[in-house]
Design a protein around this motif. Structure first.
Motif, PDB file in Angstrom:
ATOM      1  N   ALA A 132     -26.628  61.573  21.511  1.00 34.60           N
ATOM      2  CA  ALA A 132     -25.502  62.267  20.905  1.00 34.60           C
ATOM      3  C   ALA A 132     -25.900  62.965  19.621  1.00 34.60           C
ATOM      4  O   ALA A 132     -25.344  64.016  19.296  1.00 34.60           O
ATOM      5  CB  ALA A 132     -24.383  61.268  20.630  1.00 34.60           C
ATOM      6  N   ILE A 133     -26.839  62.403  18.865  1.00 35.34           N
ATOM      7  CA  ILE A 133     -27.226  63.075  17.631  1.00 35.34           C
ATOM      8  C   ILE A 133     -28.584  63.729  17.743  1.00 35.34           C
ATOM      9  O   ILE A 133     -29.028  64.381  16.816  1.00 35.34           O
ATOM     10  CB  ILE A 133     -27.230  62.117  16.428  1.00 35.34           C
ATOM     11  N   ASP A 135     -31.377  66.341  18.561  1.00 38.57           N
ATOM     12  CA  ASP A 135     -31.343  67.786  18.716  1.00 38.57           C
ATOM     13  C   ASP A 135     -31.996  68.247  20.005  1.00 38.57           C
ATOM     14  O   ASP A 135     -31.880  69.402  20.370  1.00 38.57           O
ATOM     15  CB  ASP A 135     -32.062  68.435  17.534  1.00 38.57           C
ATOM     16  N   ASP A 176     -38.700  61.644  14.270  1.00 37.99           N
ATOM     17  CA  ASP A 176     -37.979  60.394  14.480  1.00 37.99           C
ATOM     18  C   ASP A 176     -38.932  59.470  15.215  1.00 37.99           C
ATOM     19  O   ASP A 176     -39.170  59.629  16.415  1.00 37.99           O
ATOM     20  CB  ASP A 176     -36.713  60.654  15.289  1.00 37.99           C
ATOM     21  N   ARG A 241     -32.246  72.199  13.436  1.00 40.19           N
ATOM     22  CA  ARG A 241     -31.647  70.873  13.416  1.00 40.19           C
ATOM     23  C   ARG A 241     -30.146  70.921  13.198  1.00 40.19           C
ATOM     24  O   ARG A 241     -29.667  71.382  12.166  1.00 40.19           O
ATOM     25  CB  ARG A 241     -32.300  70.090  12.288  1.00 40.19           C
ATOM     26  N   PHE A 242     -29.413  70.435  14.144  1.00 36.88           N
ATOM     27  CA  PHE A 242     -27.952  70.273  14.096  1.00 36.88           C
ATOM     28  C   PHE A 242     -27.187  71.588  14.023  1.00 36.88           C
ATOM     29  O   PHE A 242     -25.980  71.583  13.843  1.00 36.88           O
ATOM     30  CB  PHE A 242     -27.526  69.399  12.905  1.00 36.88           C
ATOM     31  N   ARG A 243     -27.858  72.717  14.137  1.00 33.17           N
ATOM     32  CA  ARG A 243     -27.119  73.969  14.018  1.00 33.17           C
ATOM     33  C   ARG A 243     -26.464  74.363  15.324  1.00 33.17           C
ATOM     34  O   ARG A 243     -25.471  75.085  15.313  1.00 33.17           O
ATOM     35  CB  ARG A 243     -28.045  75.081  13.539  1.00 33.17           C
ATOM     36  N   GLY A 244     -27.004  73.946  16.427  1.00 31.91           N
ATOM     37  CA  GLY A 244     -26.388  74.360  17.674  1.00 31.91           C
ATOM     38  C   GLY A 244     -26.935  73.550  18.819  1.00 31.91           C
ATOM     39  O   GLY A 244     -28.028  73.003  18.738  1.00 31.91           O
ATOM     40  N   ARG A 245     -26.161  73.473  19.887  1.00 32.52           N
ATOM     41  CA  ARG A 245     -26.605  72.771  21.077  1.00 32.52           C
ATOM     42  C   ARG A 245     -27.280  73.757  22.011  1.00 32.52           C
ATOM     43  O   ARG A 245     -26.758  74.836  22.273  1.00 32.52           O
ATOM     44  CB  ARG A 245     -25.414  72.129  21.783  1.00 32.52           C
ATOM     45  N   TRP A 247     -27.631  73.747  25.102  1.00 34.36           N
ATOM     46  CA  TRP A 247     -27.023  74.047  26.398  1.00 34.36           C
ATOM     47  C   TRP A 247     -25.920  75.093  26.281  1.00 34.36           C
ATOM     48  O   TRP A 247     -25.461  75.616  27.273  1.00 34.36           O
ATOM     49  CB  TRP A 247     -26.524  72.787  27.091  1.00 34.36           C
ATOM     50  N   PHE A 248     -25.477  75.389  25.075  1.00 38.35           N
ATOM     51  CA  PHE A 248     -24.531  76.491  24.907  1.00 38.35           C
ATOM     52  C   PHE A 248     -25.247  77.838  24.890  1.00 38.35           C
ATOM     53  O   PHE A 248     -24.629  78.865  25.109  1.00 38.35           O
ATOM     54  CB  PHE A 248     -23.780  76.372  23.583  1.00 38.35           C
ATOM     55  N   ARG A 564     -15.583  83.754  30.615  1.00 38.70           N
ATOM     56  CA  ARG A 564     -16.101  82.921  29.543  1.00 38.70           C
ATOM     57  C   ARG A 564     -16.903  83.751  28.567  1.00 38.70           C
ATOM     58  O   ARG A 564     -17.319  84.863  28.864  1.00 38.70           O
ATOM     59  CB  ARG A 564     -17.008  81.841  30.130  1.00 38.70           C
ATOM     60  N   TYR A 568     -21.781  80.715  27.199  1.00 41.47           N
ATOM     61  CA  TYR A 568     -21.557  79.512  27.973  1.00 41.47           C
ATOM     62  C   TYR A 568     -22.383  79.463  29.236  1.00 41.47           C
ATOM     63  O   TYR A 568     -22.518  78.425  29.843  1.00 41.47           O
ATOM     64  CB  TYR A 568     -20.079  79.367  28.304  1.00 41.47           C
TER      65      TYR A 568
ATOM     66  N   VAL B  89     -20.110  62.025  15.780  1.00 39.69           N
ATOM     67  CA  VAL B  89     -21.460  62.428  15.412  1.00 39.69           C
ATOM     68  C   VAL B  89     -21.728  63.881  15.799  1.00 39.69           C
ATOM     69  O   VAL B  89     -22.870  64.298  15.861  1.00 39.69           O
ATOM     70  CB  VAL B  89     -22.513  61.518  16.068  1.00 39.69           C
ATOM     71  N   CYS B  91     -21.577  65.586  18.600  1.00 40.46           N
ATOM     72  CA  CYS B  91     -22.479  65.761  19.735  1.00 40.46           C
ATOM     73  C   CYS B  91     -22.012  66.875  20.658  1.00 40.46           C
ATOM     74  O   CYS B  91     -22.715  67.237  21.583  1.00 40.46           O
ATOM     75  CB  CYS B  91     -22.609  64.467  20.521  1.00 40.46           C
ATOM     76  N   TYR B  92     -20.838  67.396  20.441  1.00 42.28           N
ATOM     77  CA  TYR B  92     -20.288  68.522  21.213  1.00 42.28           C
ATOM     78  C   TYR B  92     -19.909  68.149  22.640  1.00 42.28           C
ATOM     79  O   TYR B  92     -19.664  69.037  23.450  1.00 42.28           O
ATOM     80  CB  TYR B  92     -21.255  69.705  21.281  1.00 42.28           C
ATOM     81  N   GLN B 101     -11.313  74.986  26.143  1.00 41.03           N
ATOM     82  CA  GLN B 101     -12.169  75.399  25.037  1.00 41.03           C
ATOM     83  C   GLN B 101     -11.394  75.468  23.730  1.00 41.03           C
ATOM     84  O   GLN B 101     -11.428  76.462  23.008  1.00 41.03           O
ATOM     85  CB  GLN B 101     -12.824  76.746  25.347  1.00 41.03           C
ATOM     86  N   ALA B 107     -21.743  71.103  12.927  1.00 42.85           N
ATOM     87  CA  ALA B 107     -22.382  69.852  12.535  1.00 42.85           C
ATOM     88  C   ALA B 107     -23.030  69.987  11.170  1.00 42.85           C
ATOM     89  O   ALA B 107     -23.438  71.068  10.769  1.00 42.85           O
ATOM     90  CB  ALA B 107     -23.437  69.461  13.561  1.00 42.85           C
ATOM     91  N   LYS B 117     -25.812  62.796  11.536  1.00 42.93           N
ATOM     92  CA  LYS B 117     -25.059  63.984  11.926  1.00 42.93           C
ATOM     93  C   LYS B 117     -23.574  63.693  11.847  1.00 42.93           C
ATOM     94  O   LYS B 117     -23.125  62.637  12.284  1.00 42.93           O
ATOM     95  CB  LYS B 117     -25.455  64.322  13.356  1.00 42.93           C
ATOM     96  N   PRO B 140     -18.956  59.664  23.618  1.00 38.24           N
ATOM     97  CA  PRO B 140     -19.784  58.465  23.765  1.00 38.24           C
ATOM     98  C   PRO B 140     -19.592  57.470  22.631  1.00 38.24           C
ATOM     99  O   PRO B 140     -20.171  56.395  22.663  1.00 38.24           O
ATOM    100  CB  PRO B 140     -21.203  59.024  23.758  1.00 38.24           C
ATOM    101  N   LYS B 141     -18.847  57.842  21.603  1.00 40.92           N
ATOM    102  CA  LYS B 141     -18.747  57.008  20.411  1.00 40.92           C
ATOM    103  C   LYS B 141     -17.332  56.507  20.166  1.00 40.92           C
ATOM    104  O   LYS B 141     -17.072  55.959  19.099  1.00 40.92           O
ATOM    105  CB  LYS B 141     -19.191  57.831  19.187  1.00 40.92           C
TER     106      LYS B 141
END
Lengths: 589, 237
Positions: A132-133, A135, A176, A241-245, A247-248, A564, A568, B89, B91-92, B101, B107, B117, B140-141
């Protein structure tokens, strides 16, 4: 009967030589090795390992530590397979074992499946499941392989080993240590490719962790690549880091503009924001690496963009529609050209198509015979990828100037010419200048027409400012320092009122009375490409060879027809050859 | 026809007329007095009201509510952990699965926490939400729940229905045994507080229970007071 002669005892036969190994069978395909993998016959070059041989017939053997451009460590044990020539019937690591003539490899037997499951259980034993956290969620082989080969719950009934959770290794990389599976790809990369052995493994057993030497950061200029090759989420980029996922995001096949090498990249974007560059495989240019400075060079695509046309300097600036701005610019330029006090400043950051139209307008519309060369100042250089010249298209500019009979003059001569009053008006296609201090001289100009990506020192002095679209928002070609033309593709449509340089130049040309019309970068190449094609043998504008398929969501061929946002889903299939977006346009508009 | 009328001749009492008049006035008086003196049963639990004397079933909405079934999906809330930070956290997963949507997340990084995060922005457009509850299932949290038992409060502006993390972060805090901030400690939590949290922590539940269904403690009055505190008016401008 005493004399009866016995038949002489047969001379004892010479002792048979102990049965040696059977003679190897004659090769089925001379010059190649033929073997059988999962019942399929495979013909590969001698020395090919089992993983690659299996890949060639579409059999997937999972692995973490193997990387085709690094030395082989065979320490993750994920690729163990059954081979008919293994001593004692042991399972052998497929990444390390070259195929031999006539052998049989099995990758789907119960034994292999059981060891895959056991290996994954071992690797996940102390791995914190903090997807979940993390990257790397979405690009993590632990996730992928767990779903494919394991799918068993944890049997660990004691606390997991705790290690450093957030260790900044260097300016680009955060480690990590808990997530690390010690595949040592990063260690081998730094030693073998980056030639700076800054990483190592400390301690033993389940206490092992990757680290740098005491007090020495991971400051190699190629450290960003270890993030790409890390198969799990242990090494993450401080920049993304943490700026975007991931999969988007969607990817466009692009070219790095950080230097004149022109490393092939994937440009990952969501909506109208570029998030990162990833190296794209091209054996001839960058293999699959790129430098940190190139990796961070995307930032100008997002920040301080010029999005509307402006007329007037400083506080007097007012925005106005592009055609009106082009009319105003053309009027001023025509006047200056008639007086012989006009200079054109071309940037080698613009693409070949941009420069073709700009040269056309300069030659036929304004009657110029020489242009000044702007561009970014020189940077550092090494003997691997990075070139000192940080402009991606200097060779392209030279080719275009040659084709149109324009003389190229260095930027250093433009400042004195302005000071002396010989130049009273400048048309700048691209506002990057090698010497920002020299931009002060441009304040003295009566007319300064700028086509700019960003608000900068030169754009601030513009009397007419036209919003230009950089390579993320346009199609085009760069010619790298070796003379290799490389196509990049549009990732997202131009932001705001921005248009590619060729469209702005064509608008100026229309205002100057030229009869040329262009619909697209492809149209520009069709009309004007013939003038430089002789210098680019074998180049086809539509050829953008696909080298890699992106794992993850299956691309939707028709992109945004489902309403969409483009981010996406993949808008353009990465393995499409040719300009499929034109077909998409017919669907969506 | 609501009830049967026998087409029979009137009997003697009906033909005398007055006894029936008195009987009718009696019925009237009985209902009048019953409603006058035993007006409305005050039991707030609508379904458990004693109707033997009172016939008044009026629901004084919005002060009184019909209780929703336990699985009712009300307004979202972001579940806080015990030091006030959200469990989220960033996680989206909720934003990814949301079919409407309507969830937007940005984050950020915490410098001093085992969970690095957290959401610097967590916005839900309650007007776009289709109340499917996928976000709750995807989390999940256990950081987002729809257990408030409330609708989104009415408003005259669309902007008031876009809930940010400050409005969403409400309700009782929740911690579980294996939450990293309990296992490893966090500099934002004092040591004695951490010991108390560890003592009270439960295992992460994998089964939905009534505890997840509805959390008491939300009321429209509180929501209205919150809105007033924010300076938002419900009156049409």
């Amino acid at each position: 009967m005493a004399d009866e002669t016995k038949p002489p005892a047969p001379a004892t036969a010479a002792p048979k030589p102990p049965p040696g190994p059977p003679a190897p069978p004659p090769p089925k395909n001379p010059g190649f090795v033929t073997c059988t993998i999962d019942g399929r016959e495979v013909v590969v070059k001698p020395g090919t390992n089992v993983v690659e041989a299996a890949k060639s017939v579409g059999v997937e053997i999972p692995y973490y530590c193997y990387h085709k451009r690094l030395s082989i460590a065979a320490n993750c044990r994920m690729c163990l397979v059954e081979m008919s020539n293994a001593p004692g019937g042991k399972l052998m690591p497929g990444c390390q074992m070259p195929v031999a003539e006539g052998i049989t490899v099995k990758t789907e037997t119960a034994r292999v499946k059981d060891q895959q499951r056991a290996t994954l259980e071992f690797l996940l034993l102390n791995h914190p499941v903090d997807c979940a956290i993390c990257d790397q969620a979405g690009e993590c082989k632990l996730q992928d392989y767990y779903m494919k080969y394991d799918q068993k719950p944890s049997r660990l009934d004691m606390p997991k080993v705790e290690k450093g959770k957030r260790v900044p290794l260097g300016p680009m990389v955060v480690l990590d240590q808990e997530r690390c599976i010690l595949c040592t790809r990063c260690v081998r990369f730094m030693r073998e490719v980056a030639k700076k052995p800054q990483l190592g493994v400390d301690e033993r057993g389940n206490e092992s962790f990757i680290t740098t030497f005491d007090g020495q950061p991971l400051d190699s200029k190629y450290s960003g690549n270890v993030v790409d090759i890390c198969p799990v989420g242990a090494l993450t980029s401080t920049d993304l880091r943490f700026r975007g996922r991931v999969w988007f995001m969607s990817s466009a096949r692009s070219v790095c503009t950080g230097c004149s090498r022109g490393c092939n990249t994937f440009l990952d974007y969501l909506k109208e924001t570029t998030f990162r560059y990833r190296p794209r495989e091209n054996e001839a240019v960058n293999q699959e690496w790129m430098c940190d400075d190139g990796r961070l060079s995307y930032k100008y695509l997002n920040s301080e963009r010029v999005l509307t046309a402006f007329q007037g300097r400083g506080a007097a600036a007012r925005d106005l529609p592009l055609p009106a701005a082009a009319e105003a610019a053309a009027g001023a330029l025509r006047k200056a050209a008639a007086g012989g006090a006009l200079a054109a400043l071309f940037s080698p950051v613009a693409s070949l198509e941009d420069l073709l139209v700009a040269a056309l307008v300069a030659k036929e519309g304004l009657g110029l015979s020489e242009v000044y060369v702007g561009g970014r100042p020189d940077g550092w250089q090494d003997d691997f990828l990075k070139r000192a010249d940080e402009n991606p298209n200097r060779r392209g500019l030279e080719l275009v100037a040659q084709a149109f009979g324009l003389a190229l003059k260095p930027f250093a001569e433009l400042g004195p010419a302005i000071e002396a009053g010989r130049v009273k008006a400048v048309w700048a296609v691209g506002t990057e200048v090698p010497d920002p201090a020299a931009a002060a001289a441009f304040a003295r100009l009566e007319t300064l027409v700028c086509q700019a990506y960003n608000h900068g020192p030169l754009a601030r002095e513009a009397t007419v400012l036209l919003p230009a679209a950089p390579h993320s928002e346009a199609d085009g070609t760069y010619v790298n320092f070796e003379g290799r033309p490389q196509r990049f593709e549009l990732a997202y449509w131009p932001r705001g009122g921005a248009r590619p340089h060729w469209a702005l130049a064509a608008e100026l040309g229309r205002a100057l009375g030229l009869a040329w019309r262009f619909q697209s970068a492809r149209g520009v190449w069709d009309e004007l490409g013939a003038r430089v094609a002789g210098s680019l043998p074998g180049f086809e504008w539509d050829s953008l060879p696909s080298t890699q398929k992106r794992r993850g969501l299956v691309p939707l061929a028709a992109g945004t027809v489902d309403g969409r946002l483009p981010g996406y889903r993949e808008r353009v299939p990465t393995d499409a050859v040719g300009d499929t977006r034109m077909d998409l346009l017919k669907v969506t508009r | 026809m609501p009830y049967r009328l026998d087409d029979t001749a009137a009997d003697l009492r009906e033909r005398l007329y007055f006894p029936e008049v008195i009987r009718g006035v009696g019925i009237l008086m009985k209902q009048f007095l019953r409603n006058f003196f035993f007006g409305r049963e005050k039991n707030p639990d609508m379904l458990a009201r004693d109707r033997s004397l009172s016939q008044n079933a009026t629901l004084q909405y919005p002060e009184e509510r019909v209780p929703y079934p336990p699985g009712y999906r009300g307004l979202h809330r972001l579940v806080p952990r015990e030091d006030g930070r959200p469990r989220c956290v960033a996680c989206y997963m909720c934003a990814t699965i949301c079919p409407a949507q309507c969830i937007y997340i940005e984050a950020g990084e915490l410098p001093d926490d085992p969970i690095e995060k957290y959401p610097t922005k967590f916005v839900i457009d309650e007007l776009r939400c289709v109340v499917c509850g996928f976000c709750v299932e995807a989390c999940p949290k256990d950081a987002i729940r729809m257990d408030s038992g409330e609708h989104a409060p009415p408003s005259y502006t669309r902007a008031a229905q876009i809930w940010d993390e400050k409005r969403l972060l409400r309700g009782p805090p929740v911690s579980y045994q294996y939450d990293p901030w309990l296992r490893r400690g966090a500099s934002s939590i004092p040591a004695e507080k951490l010991a108390e949290m560890k003592a009270n922590a439960k295992p992460f539940s994998t089964v939905a229970t009534d505890e997840y269904a509805q959390t008491p403690g939300f009321s429209v009055k509180n929501l209205a007071a919150e809105a007033k505190a924010r300076g938002e008016t419900l009156a049409r401008k």
